[in-house]
Design an enzyme around this catalytic site. Sequence first.
Site, mmCIF file in Angstrom:
data_model
loop_
_atom_site.group_PDB
_atom_site.id
_atom_site.type_symbol
_atom_site.label_atom_id
_atom_site.label_comp_id
_atom_site.label_asym_id
_atom_site.label_seq_id
_atom_site.Cartn_x
_atom_site.Cartn_y
_atom_site.Cartn_z
ATOM 1 N N SER A 270 0.838 -1.188 0.000
ATOM 2 C CA SER A 270 0.000 0.000 0.000
ATOM 3 C C SER A 270 0.881 1.249 0.000
ATOM 4 O O SER A 270 1.709 1.423 -0.890
ATOM 5 C CB SER A 270 -0.968 -0.056 1.191
ATOM 6 O OG SER A 270 -1.993 0.886 1.061
ATOM 7 N N ASP B 27 -9.551 -3.824 -5.976
ATOM 8 C CA ASP B 27 -8.840 -2.780 -5.244
ATOM 9 C C ASP B 27 -8.921 -1.494 -6.052
ATOM 10 O O ASP B 27 -8.602 -1.492 -7.255
ATOM 11 C CB ASP B 27 -7.374 -3.193 -5.068
ATOM 12 C CG ASP B 27 -6.572 -2.263 -4.173
ATOM 13 O OD1 ASP B 27 -7.005 -1.131 -3.918
ATOM 14 O OD2 ASP B 27 -5.484 -2.678 -3.730
ATOM 15 N N HIS C 228 -7.514 -5.307 -1.107
ATOM 16 C CA HIS C 228 -6.393 -4.598 -0.506
ATOM 17 C C HIS C 228 -6.102 -5.174 0.878
ATOM 18 O O HIS C 228 -7.002 -5.320 1.697
ATOM 19 C CB HIS C 228 -6.778 -3.122 -0.392
ATOM 20 C CG HIS C 228 -5.621 -2.199 -0.219
ATOM 21 N ND1 HIS C 228 -4.921 -1.676 -1.271
ATOM 22 C CD2 HIS C 228 -5.058 -1.685 0.896
ATOM 23 C CE1 HIS C 228 -3.978 -0.872 -0.831
ATOM 24 N NE2 HIS C 228 -4.031 -0.865 0.493
#
Length: 315
Positions: free
Chosen positions: A162, A257, A287
């Site tokens: 991320s 995502d 995610h």
Amino acid sequence: MAGDDDRRFPLHPDMMVLVDARRPTPPGQSVQAQRDSWNAYAARLAQPHPDTLDVTDTSVPGMERDVPVRIYRPKTPAAVTPCMIYLHGGGYMLGDLDSSDSIAWGFAVETGATVISVDYRLTPEHPWPAGFNDCWSVLVWAAEQGAAIGIDPDRLVIGGDSAGGRFAASLSQKAKIEGGPKIRAQAVIYANAGPIPNAGSMVDFATGFGLTAARTTEFGELLFPDGPWLDDPVAFPVLADDLTGLPPTLVHMAEYDPIRDAGRAYAAKLALAGNDVTVRTARGMIHGFMRARFTGAQAAAEHKFICDFLASHMV
């Protein structure tokens, strides 16, 4: 979780542990309350590190401060080990050494490397480039001083999930521009190297899949409160004019995502620039899928794919 999208976008069963671990987030929470909620979510999914690792909290000298790190080292290593610099996720605003502990120690166990997890500064208190500068400082320290703790500076890799994946891409770009440190490989995990306009995944997965499109935008605005540094190839690698000469890269995306397509764009641009790029999509996953590896066989396989990629570049 996905409402009307349940039939269009069926979640992989491994993802249900992530769904079940989430709690409703009241609107208007303070930054600290959001951090506490995130840390509690991470704790519900965490497992303690195995006793095959020595784990040490310390700090290393940084550009603007001493940077807290957590170092994971095999108890029976070779005299010298390769090293991974790990950068946690959390939208640049959330996360710390504890919330990312299970992910960091997993890399150490699976690769046999020493892993240095970086507790970089967070927004909104510290916008760009503060957190990135912390990450850069740790990379430089590992390359220049890591031999003192048994790290082979010629076998450095980086990786992040991320927000940490974005920082990893930025580190690779800066290292190329600066002429070092040499990075053997990078793993950019459910991340991007800067947003791209009109991304279909930001529409298809705007809500109902954990990370939302609105939250993604909010995180970016907190990172760049005075407007994005679009002309800076370190801040926005996906927009850089020159993407040649970067390390072998794994871009590993979650299928459902909102930032998936920005990850795809970065991978495509790397490949067009002549780099060695491996692209993988975790089918049916959302995610944060690495946090499901303790209970899901396919999530564990996705995690192992990342570890195997990194290990293959540390020999």
